[in-house]
Design a protein around this motif. Sequence first.
Motif, PDB file in Angstrom:
ATOM      1  N   UNK A 174      14.747 147.743  89.610  1.00 22.13           N
ATOM      2  CA  UNK A 174      13.922 147.508  90.723  1.00 22.13           C
ATOM      3  C   UNK A 174      14.397 146.651  91.474  1.00 22.13           C
ATOM      4  N   UNK A 175      14.794 146.857  92.878  1.00 22.78           N
ATOM      5  CA  UNK A 175      15.749 146.170  93.362  1.00 22.78           C
ATOM      6  C   UNK A 175      14.641 144.148  93.499  1.00 22.78           C
ATOM      7  N   UNK A 176      16.087 143.556  93.367  1.00 18.74           N
ATOM      8  CA  UNK A 176      14.635 142.294  94.299  1.00 18.74           C
ATOM      9  C   UNK A 176      13.665 141.956  95.379  1.00 18.74           C
ATOM     10  N   UNK A 177      12.542 142.024  95.155  1.00 13.94           N
ATOM     11  CA  UNK A 177      12.209 142.046  97.063  1.00 13.94           C
ATOM     12  C   UNK A 177      12.862 141.072  97.259  1.00 13.94           C
ATOM     13  N   UNK A 178      12.889 139.719  97.480  1.00 12.96           N
ATOM     14  CA  UNK A 178      13.570 139.026  97.841  1.00 12.96           C
ATOM     15  C   UNK A 178      15.315 139.235  98.585  1.00 12.96           C
ATOM     16  N   UNK A 179      15.578 139.680  97.959  1.00 21.65           N
ATOM     17  CA  UNK A 179      16.980 140.754  98.292  1.00 21.65           C
ATOM     18  C   UNK A 179      16.690 141.296  99.578  1.00 21.65           C
ATOM     19  N   UNK A 180      15.728 142.452  98.760  1.00 19.98           N
ATOM     20  CA  UNK A 180      16.160 143.521  99.994  1.00 19.98           C
ATOM     21  C   UNK A 180      15.713 142.689 101.556  1.00 19.98           C
ATOM     22  N   UNK A 181      14.440 141.661 101.270  1.00 17.34           N
ATOM     23  CA  UNK A 181      13.957 141.070 102.772  1.00 17.34           C
ATOM     24  C   UNK A 181      15.158 140.239 103.388  1.00 17.34           C
ATOM     25  N   UNK A 215      25.143 152.663  97.372  1.00 15.07           N
ATOM     26  CA  UNK A 215      26.687 152.650  95.962  1.00 15.07           C
ATOM     27  C   UNK A 215      26.153 151.314  94.921  1.00 15.07           C
ATOM     28  N   UNK A 216      26.110 150.458  95.188  1.00 17.07           N
ATOM     29  CA  UNK A 216      25.597 149.289  94.270  1.00 17.07           C
ATOM     30  C   UNK A 216      23.625 149.147  93.707  1.00 17.07           C
ATOM     31  N   UNK A 217      22.626 149.524  94.656  1.00 23.23           N
ATOM     32  CA  UNK A 217      21.397 149.570  93.703  1.00 23.23           C
ATOM     33  C   UNK A 217      20.839 151.252  93.606  1.00 23.23           C
ATOM     34  N   UNK A 219      20.298 153.006  91.274  1.00 22.26           N
ATOM     35  CA  UNK A 219      20.365 153.601  89.837  1.00 22.26           C
ATOM     36  C   UNK A 219      19.293 154.479  89.274  1.00 22.26           C
ATOM     37  N   UNK A 220      18.622 155.433  87.920  1.00 26.09           N
ATOM     38  CA  UNK A 220      17.476 155.677  87.863  1.00 26.09           C
ATOM     39  C   UNK A 220      15.780 155.185  88.302  1.00 26.09           C
ATOM     40  N   UNK A 221      15.367 155.805  88.942  1.00 25.05           N
ATOM     41  CA  UNK A 221      14.023 154.586  88.486  1.00 25.05           C
ATOM     42  C   UNK A 221      13.876 153.837  90.065  1.00 25.05           C
ATOM     43  N   UNK A 222      14.667 153.730  90.474  1.00 22.95           N
ATOM     44  CA  UNK A 222      15.679 152.650  91.813  1.00 22.95           C
ATOM     45  C   UNK A 222      15.271 153.704  93.556  1.00 22.95           C
ATOM     46  N   UNK A 223      14.885 154.964  93.432  1.00 18.83           N
ATOM     47  CA  UNK A 223      15.517 155.207  94.628  1.00 18.83           C
ATOM     48  C   UNK A 223      14.285 155.465  95.650  1.00 18.83           C
ATOM     49  N   UNK A 224      13.522 154.944  95.163  1.00 21.82           N
ATOM     50  CA  UNK A 224      12.231 154.813  96.159  1.00 21.82           C
ATOM     51  C   UNK A 224      13.027 153.645  96.838  1.00 21.82           C
ATOM     52  N   UNK A 225      13.353 153.247  96.144  1.00 23.65           N
ATOM     53  CA  UNK A 225      13.097 151.784  96.961  1.00 23.65           C
ATOM     54  C   UNK A 225      14.515 151.243  97.285  1.00 23.65           C
ATOM     55  N   UNK A 226      14.982 152.502  97.271  1.00 15.44           N
ATOM     56  CA  UNK A 226      16.516 152.597  97.901  1.00 15.44           C
ATOM     57  C   UNK A 226      16.696 153.608  98.960  1.00 15.44           C
TER      58      UNK A 226
END
Length: 288
Positions: A174-181, A215-217, A219-226
């Motif tokens: 899962x994408x690190x929340x701080x990176x997204x923010x 292109x980076x994030x 990945x399988x299981x992380x599509x909701x965050x993307x």
Amino acid sequence: MRGFYDAIDHGWLRKFVEHRIADKRVLRLIDKWVNAGVIEDGKWLASDIGAPQGGSASPLLANVYLHYVFDRWARQWRLRHAHGDMIIVRFADDIVVGFQYRSDAKQFYEDLAERFAKFSLELHAEKTRLIEFGRFAAENRRRRRLGRPETFTFLGFTHICAKTREGRFALRRKTIAKRVAAKLSEVKDLLRRRRYWSIPEQGEWLGSVVRGHIAYYAVPGNIAAVAAFRKQVTRHWFNALRRRSQRHRLTWERMSRLEAKWLPAARITHPWPNVRFDARTQGRSPVR
């Protein structure tokens, strides 16, 4: 590692480079790179150790340094001391090492600290830890009446012990929340400055932002965050366009059309290795 780029020993670095390169001209050029110093507040400061961060050659020289300090040593350690499976993943100065047995992990941790000390390096106390992770981590911790397996962050992802719908172990990233923010905050600030760009110009720019994120994030299981990142970019764009005039006519219906036209759809771009490379693994999953 704590302050890796600032702790590289120039003497050891030269020895490592000389092991592969005999051309004295190249060696002199590398000496100039590492001894170039840094400029802070308009003043030049000499540097007897370390590699200038941001320098064009620093990532390459840092990898050469760690190749001899860590990679080759870790390979020998695995052959001589490991009693079970052992995997190593290193990207620059970020390293994850997985072990089948906890005893191997503890011994490697102690030996690695000694190894780094010989070359002026130090493990980051707050970021370096031993955790139980893998296919059997949840069951083993439940048997000992402990909580859920710990997570760890690596290369922008939080890695989690999860399960499939059938109840089998699955690695979730899962994408690190701080990176997204931080990225969304940057997009919002830039949109404020570029509010009066034409819609096609804004769309092309935001499309490149979302495309790079996918292109980076993706990945399988992380599509909701993307998908959530893409939707939040759309909201920021919507608010920026509405603030361009007090008599705007922008509706969410029109905004949805702009989103579909300029922002690429969220989709998986990095399938599992068995799909991408037709790879298969054998044996038990290692315990990190």
